[in-house]
Design a protein around this motif. Structure first.
Motif, PDB file in Angstrom:
ATOM      1  N   SER A 158       0.860  -1.200   0.000  1.00 21.55           N
ATOM      2  CA  SER A 158       0.000   0.000   0.000  1.00 21.55           C
ATOM      3  C   SER A 158       0.890   1.241   0.000  1.00 21.55           C
ATOM      4  O   SER A 158       2.099   1.150   0.253  1.00 21.55           O
ATOM      5  CB  SER A 158      -0.888   0.027   1.250  1.00 21.55           C
ATOM      6  OG  SER A 158      -0.106   0.219   2.410  1.00 21.55           O
ATOM      7  N   GLY A 159       0.272   2.370  -0.229  1.00 20.40           N
ATOM      8  CA  GLY A 159       0.994   3.634  -0.136  1.00 20.40           C
ATOM      9  C   GLY A 159       1.451   3.892   1.291  1.00 20.40           C
ATOM     10  O   GLY A 159       2.537   4.432   1.524  1.00 20.40           O
ATOM     11  N   THR A 160       0.621   3.499   2.242  1.00 23.46           N
ATOM     12  CA  THR A 160       0.982   3.674   3.650  1.00 23.46           C
ATOM     13  C   THR A 160       2.250   2.896   3.979  1.00 23.46           C
ATOM     14  O   THR A 160       3.188   3.430   4.580  1.00 23.46           O
ATOM     15  CB  THR A 160      -0.176   3.179   4.553  1.00 23.46           C
ATOM     16  OG1 THR A 160      -1.372   3.844   4.165  1.00 23.46           O
ATOM     17  CG2 THR A 160       0.110   3.428   6.018  1.00 23.46           C
ATOM     18  N   LEU A 162       5.425   4.433   2.602  1.00 25.20           N
ATOM     19  CA  LEU A 162       5.956   5.517   3.439  1.00 25.20           C
ATOM     20  C   LEU A 162       6.704   4.962   4.651  1.00 25.20           C
ATOM     21  O   LEU A 162       7.799   5.424   4.986  1.00 25.20           O
ATOM     22  CB  LEU A 162       4.818   6.439   3.898  1.00 25.20           C
ATOM     23  CG  LEU A 162       4.111   7.250   2.797  1.00 25.20           C
ATOM     24  CD1 LEU A 162       2.811   7.860   3.322  1.00 25.20           C
ATOM     25  CD2 LEU A 162       5.020   8.348   2.267  1.00 25.20           C
ATOM     26  N   SER A 200      -3.377  16.661   4.745  1.00 27.31           N
ATOM     27  CA  SER A 200      -3.135  15.516   3.880  1.00 27.31           C
ATOM     28  C   SER A 200      -3.979  14.357   4.374  1.00 27.31           C
ATOM     29  O   SER A 200      -4.659  14.463   5.400  1.00 27.31           O
ATOM     30  CB  SER A 200      -1.652  15.122   3.913  1.00 27.31           C
ATOM     31  OG  SER A 200      -1.401  13.989   3.106  1.00 27.31           O
ATOM     32  N   PHE A 201      -3.886  13.247   3.652  1.00 25.66           N
ATOM     33  CA  PHE A 201      -4.507  12.028   4.144  1.00 25.66           C
ATOM     34  C   PHE A 201      -3.741  11.579   5.396  1.00 25.66           C
ATOM     35  O   PHE A 201      -2.535  11.790   5.517  1.00 25.66           O
ATOM     36  CB  PHE A 201      -4.472  10.945   3.058  1.00 25.66           C
ATOM     37  CG  PHE A 201      -5.041   9.637   3.518  1.00 25.66           C
ATOM     38  CD1 PHE A 201      -6.366   9.545   3.928  1.00 25.66           C
ATOM     39  CD2 PHE A 201      -4.241   8.505   3.581  1.00 25.66           C
ATOM     40  CE1 PHE A 201      -6.884   8.347   4.384  1.00 25.66           C
ATOM     41  CE2 PHE A 201      -4.762   7.304   4.033  1.00 25.66           C
ATOM     42  CZ  PHE A 201      -6.076   7.214   4.426  1.00 25.66           C
ATOM     43  N   ALA A 246      -2.436   8.932   6.496  1.00 21.20           N
ATOM     44  CA  ALA A 246      -1.261   8.059   6.444  1.00 21.20           C
ATOM     45  C   ALA A 246       0.053   8.826   6.348  1.00 21.20           C
ATOM     46  O   ALA A 246       1.102   8.310   6.731  1.00 21.20           O
ATOM     47  CB  ALA A 246      -1.383   7.087   5.273  1.00 21.20           C
ATOM     48  N   THR A 247       0.007  10.049   5.841  1.00 21.01           N
ATOM     49  CA  THR A 247       1.227  10.851   5.763  1.00 21.01           C
ATOM     50  C   THR A 247       1.862  10.955   7.143  1.00 21.01           C
ATOM     51  O   THR A 247       3.055  10.689   7.322  1.00 21.01           O
ATOM     52  CB  THR A 247       0.907  12.256   5.221  1.00 21.01           C
ATOM     53  OG1 THR A 247       0.278  12.129   3.954  1.00 21.01           O
ATOM     54  CG2 THR A 247       2.156  13.103   5.100  1.00 21.01           C
ATOM     55  N   VAL A 279       3.986  16.344   0.510  1.00 22.05           N
ATOM     56  CA  VAL A 279       2.888  15.617  -0.135  1.00 22.05           C
ATOM     57  C   VAL A 279       2.535  16.375  -1.406  1.00 22.05           C
ATOM     58  O   VAL A 279       2.363  17.597  -1.363  1.00 22.05           O
ATOM     59  CB  VAL A 279       1.653  15.549   0.791  1.00 22.05           C
ATOM     60  CG1 VAL A 279       0.507  14.813   0.110  1.00 22.05           C
ATOM     61  CG2 VAL A 279       2.010  14.877   2.109  1.00 22.05           C
ATOM     62  N   ASP A 314       5.636  11.924  -0.538  1.00 23.39           N
ATOM     63  CA  ASP A 314       4.336  11.252  -0.523  1.00 23.39           C
ATOM     64  C   ASP A 314       3.669  11.609  -1.850  1.00 23.39           C
ATOM     65  O   ASP A 314       3.015  12.644  -1.986  1.00 23.39           O
ATOM     66  CB  ASP A 314       3.491  11.703   0.668  1.00 23.39           C
ATOM     67  CG  ASP A 314       2.147  10.974   0.723  1.00 23.39           C
ATOM     68  OD1 ASP A 314       1.739  10.420  -0.316  1.00 23.39           O
ATOM     69  OD2 ASP A 314       1.511  10.974   1.791  1.00 23.39           O
ATOM     70  N   CYS A 370       1.519   9.717  -3.356  1.00 25.92           N
ATOM     71  CA  CYS A 370       0.390   8.777  -3.474  1.00 25.92           C
ATOM     72  C   CYS A 370      -0.723   9.298  -4.382  1.00 25.92           C
ATOM     73  O   CYS A 370      -1.430   8.525  -5.007  1.00 25.92           O
ATOM     74  CB  CYS A 370      -0.161   8.445  -2.094  1.00 25.92           C
ATOM     75  SG  CYS A 370       0.946   7.365  -1.160  1.00 25.92           S
ATOM     76  N   GLN A 371      -0.870  10.620  -4.457  1.00 30.74           N
ATOM     77  CA  GLN A 371      -1.932  11.178  -5.311  1.00 30.74           C
ATOM     78  C   GLN A 371      -1.365  11.730  -6.614  1.00 30.74           C
ATOM     79  O   GLN A 371      -2.081  12.410  -7.342  1.00 30.74           O
ATOM     80  CB  GLN A 371      -2.647  12.324  -4.563  1.00 30.74           C
ATOM     81  CG  GLN A 371      -3.307  11.867  -3.280  1.00 30.74           C
ATOM     82  CD  GLN A 371      -4.049  12.981  -2.561  1.00 30.74           C
ATOM     83  OE1 GLN A 371      -4.113  14.117  -3.032  1.00 30.74           O
ATOM     84  NE2 GLN A 371      -4.617  12.656  -1.412  1.00 30.74           N
ATOM     85  N   SER A 406       0.708   5.090  -4.202  1.00 29.74           N
ATOM     86  CA  SER A 406      -0.400   4.226  -3.794  1.00 29.74           C
ATOM     87  C   SER A 406      -1.193   3.811  -5.027  1.00 29.74           C
ATOM     88  O   SER A 406      -1.397   4.615  -5.938  1.00 29.74           O
ATOM     89  CB  SER A 406      -1.327   4.987  -2.846  1.00 29.74           C
ATOM     90  OG  SER A 406      -2.562   4.309  -2.700  1.00 29.74           O
ATOM     91  N   PHE A 415      -4.287   2.506  -4.484  1.00 27.26           N
ATOM     92  CA  PHE A 415      -5.664   2.453  -3.992  1.00 27.26           C
ATOM     93  C   PHE A 415      -6.592   2.705  -5.192  1.00 27.26           C
ATOM     94  O   PHE A 415      -6.257   3.512  -6.063  1.00 27.26           O
ATOM     95  CB  PHE A 415      -5.838   3.542  -2.910  1.00 27.26           C
ATOM     96  CG  PHE A 415      -7.169   3.498  -2.224  1.00 27.26           C
ATOM     97  CD1 PHE A 415      -7.399   2.618  -1.172  1.00 27.26           C
ATOM     98  CD2 PHE A 415      -8.210   4.340  -2.628  1.00 27.26           C
ATOM     99  CE1 PHE A 415      -8.639   2.579  -0.545  1.00 27.26           C
ATOM    100  CE2 PHE A 415      -9.442   4.304  -2.006  1.00 27.26           C
ATOM    101  CZ  PHE A 415      -9.659   3.419  -0.958  1.00 27.26           C
ATOM    102  N   LYS A 425      -7.018   6.160  -6.785  1.00 31.24           N
ATOM    103  CA  LYS A 425      -5.869   6.981  -7.192  1.00 31.24           C
ATOM    104  C   LYS A 425      -5.805   6.989  -8.722  1.00 31.24           C
ATOM    105  O   LYS A 425      -6.481   6.207  -9.388  1.00 31.24           O
ATOM    106  CB  LYS A 425      -4.576   6.409  -6.595  1.00 31.24           C
ATOM    107  CG  LYS A 425      -4.614   6.334  -5.057  1.00 31.24           C
ATOM    108  CD  LYS A 425      -4.573   7.707  -4.394  1.00 31.24           C
ATOM    109  CE  LYS A 425      -5.099   7.696  -2.984  1.00 31.24           C
ATOM    110  NZ  LYS A 425      -4.147   7.470  -1.933  1.00 31.24           N
ATOM    111  N   GLY A 430      -2.356  -1.539  -2.987  1.00 27.23           N
ATOM    112  CA  GLY A 430      -1.033  -1.748  -3.574  1.00 27.23           C
ATOM    113  C   GLY A 430      -0.229  -0.472  -3.436  1.00 27.23           C
ATOM    114  O   GLY A 430      -0.797   0.610  -3.249  1.00 27.23           O
TER     115      GLY A 430
HETATM  116  C1  PLP Z   1      -3.856   7.388  -0.508  1.00 24.03           C
HETATM  117  C2  PLP Z   1      -2.820   8.119   0.218  1.00 24.03           C
HETATM  118  C3  PLP Z   1      -1.919   7.488   1.086  1.00 24.03           C
HETATM  119  C4  PLP Z   1      -2.021   6.057   1.486  1.00 24.03           C
HETATM  120  O1  PLP Z   1      -2.129   5.147   0.466  1.00 24.03           O
HETATM  121  P1  PLP Z   1      -2.790   3.707   0.739  1.00 24.03           P
HETATM  122  O2  PLP Z   1      -2.415   2.942  -0.477  1.00 24.03           O
HETATM  123  O3  PLP Z   1      -4.257   3.915   0.881  1.00 24.03           O
HETATM  124  O4  PLP Z   1      -2.184   3.149   1.960  1.00 24.03           O
HETATM  125  C5  PLP Z   1      -0.923   8.253   1.662  1.00 24.03           C
HETATM  126  N1  PLP Z   1      -0.836   9.566   1.437  1.00 24.03           N
HETATM  127  C6  PLP Z   1      -1.682  10.216   0.631  1.00 24.03           C
HETATM  128  C7  PLP Z   1      -1.509  11.682   0.412  1.00 24.03           C
HETATM  129  C8  PLP Z   1      -2.717   9.516   0.013  1.00 24.03           C
HETATM  130  O5  PLP Z   1      -3.585  10.180  -0.763  1.00 24.03           O
END
Ligand code: PLP
Length: 396
Positions: free
Chosen positions: A71-73, A76, A97-98, A100-101, A143, A169, A171-172, A193, A195, A198, A206
């Motif tokens: 995952s993106g999490t 990181l 941010s989301f 998980a950052t 991010v 980060d 992820c987006q 990420s 997800f 995304k 993933g």
């Molecule tokens: C989606 C996202 C994540 C986490 O990604 P996952 O794959 O859902 O774990 C982290 N940071 C940002 C900014 C995100 O948008």
């Protein structure tokens, strides 16, 4: 007797915020063929599909290496661990941010240190970073929010001056560019990420890490499989964060379309901007700002509504069955689980204001033109009504 048939017979049908079905339908044969290929081989963990995806993502980002993970999490967390960032270390990041950052920093055992955001881009206020640097600072985690890269040049300077790492980060932001370079090659490690919502979304969770450093590559690879160097020898306390072959196979098919989808997202954004401007409602809403030398890939198309009116606008849109969303309603420094960090309401006024003003509109690549027009018509009407019911402040 004649009936006048409305141009759009279903003028009040719901407009979903995002709909992943048309994308799948447009390529279901290729995706299902890829899935069947994996099932036929019964090799589900890592393997050739993952290696191929890693090479393709590395090539797409112009990075030397890429490492798939769960995952993106996890990307990181693994990136932080690979850089030996943990207990006693500080990582400077954004409170807007989301989750998980910041949680990834805590998961690695380190402390997130927040700085406020630039109200125009919603990305980290790069001018605020230097004041937040202490002897414990080890890294900056920018991010690339909503699909636009953070202003990286000031970060590069700070990192040289203070010997810090940059963990992106991204992820987006797969495919986003800063000064002609793609997200993922703008720091020490880039984290992505997959997800499903995304820009490059899998059939589940993933993630991926990118780096140019061969030593770091080896460590990232170890950490995703229990720190294993082979023969059940464990060098570090890693985790189980492998990318499934099934995900890789699906993502490889979808990666081929990513550029088209990014172009479609940009076209949606362009059209929104033109239509809102033409309708004369830019006194009620602010369009997204794209910084110079940036390629914004619009994972989200976020406008700002005039302060104090966002919730009203959102309610009206929802009453008209138009999907919209708030990213993010509560900045991270105010989350209960980060209370121990000691931040207070009022400390990051721009992040706090953004969380009250921001509104994301439908902008997925397959958004039908008629749906986009309906979003615009509806929002324009809401803004005009607000203008009529609001007391106009006259010049004294
Ligand atoms: C989606 C996202 C994540 C986490 O990604 P996952 O794959 O859902 O774990 C982290 N940071 C940002 C900014 C995100 O948008």
């Amino acid at each position: 007797m004649t009936f006048i048939v409305p141009l759009n017979a279903a003028a009040d049908r719901p407009v979903p915020f995002i709909d992943l079905v048309p994308q799948f339908q447009s390529m279901s044969a290729e995706i299902m063929a890829a899935v069947e290929r994996v099932f036929a081989e019964q090799k589900f963990i890592l393997g050739d599909e993952v290696v191929a995806l890693e090479e393709e993502i590395a090539s797409y980002c112009d990075s030397r290496f890429a490492v798939g993970c769960n995952s993106g999490t996890d990307a990181l967390i693994i990136a932080l661990q690979a850089l030996d960032i943990g207990e006693g270390d500080e990582v400077i990041t954004t409170p807007f941010s989301f989750f998980a950052t910041a949680s990834s920093i805590c998961r690695a055992g380190a402390t997130p240190v927040f700085v406020d955001i630039d109200p125009a881009t919603f990305n980290m206020d790069v001018d605020a970073i230097e004041d937040a640097i202490t002897p414990h600072t080890r890294a900056i985690m920018p991010v690339h929010l909503f699909g636009q890269c953070c202003d990286m040049e000031p970060l590069w300077r700070l990192c040289q001056k203070y010997k810090l790492h940059i963990i992106e980060d991204a992820c987006q932001a797969i495919g986003a560019e800063y000064q002609g370079r793609r997200a993922g090659v703008l720091g020490t490690v880039g984290c992505f990420s997959f997800f499903p919502t995304k820009n490059l979304g899998g059939a589940g969770d993933g993630g991926m890490m990118t780096t140019d450093d061969p030593e770091l590559l080896a460590k990232l690879k170890r950490l995703r499989v229990h720190g294993d160097v082979g023969q059940y020898e464990h060098l570090e306390l890693g985790m189980n964060s492998r990318l499934d072959a099934l995900q890789a196979a699906v993502l490889r098919v979808k990666l081929r379309k990513l550029e088209d989808w990014s172009a479609a997202r940009q076209a949606n954004a362009q059209r929104y901007g033109e239509m809102f401007e033409q309708a004369g409602i830019l006194d009620s809403i602010t369009l997204p700002t794209v910084q110079d030398d940036n390629r914004h890939v619009y994972n989200q198309y976020c406008i700002r509504v005039k302060h104090g009116l966002r919730d009203h606008v959102m309610q009206q849109l929802r009453a008209a069955k138009i999907g919209c969303a708030v990213y993010y309603p509560k900045p991270l420094h105010l989350q209960t689980c980060f209370k121990h960090l000691g931040y207070e309401l009022g400390q990051f006024p721009e992040a706090e204001a953004a969380s009250k003003d921001i509104l994301a509109l439908p902008s997925y690549p397959e958004l039908p033109a008629a749906d986009q027009h309906r979003v615009v018509d509806c929002l324009v009407n809401i803004c005009r009504e607000m203008r009529q019911t609001q007391p106009v402040r006259r010049a004294a």
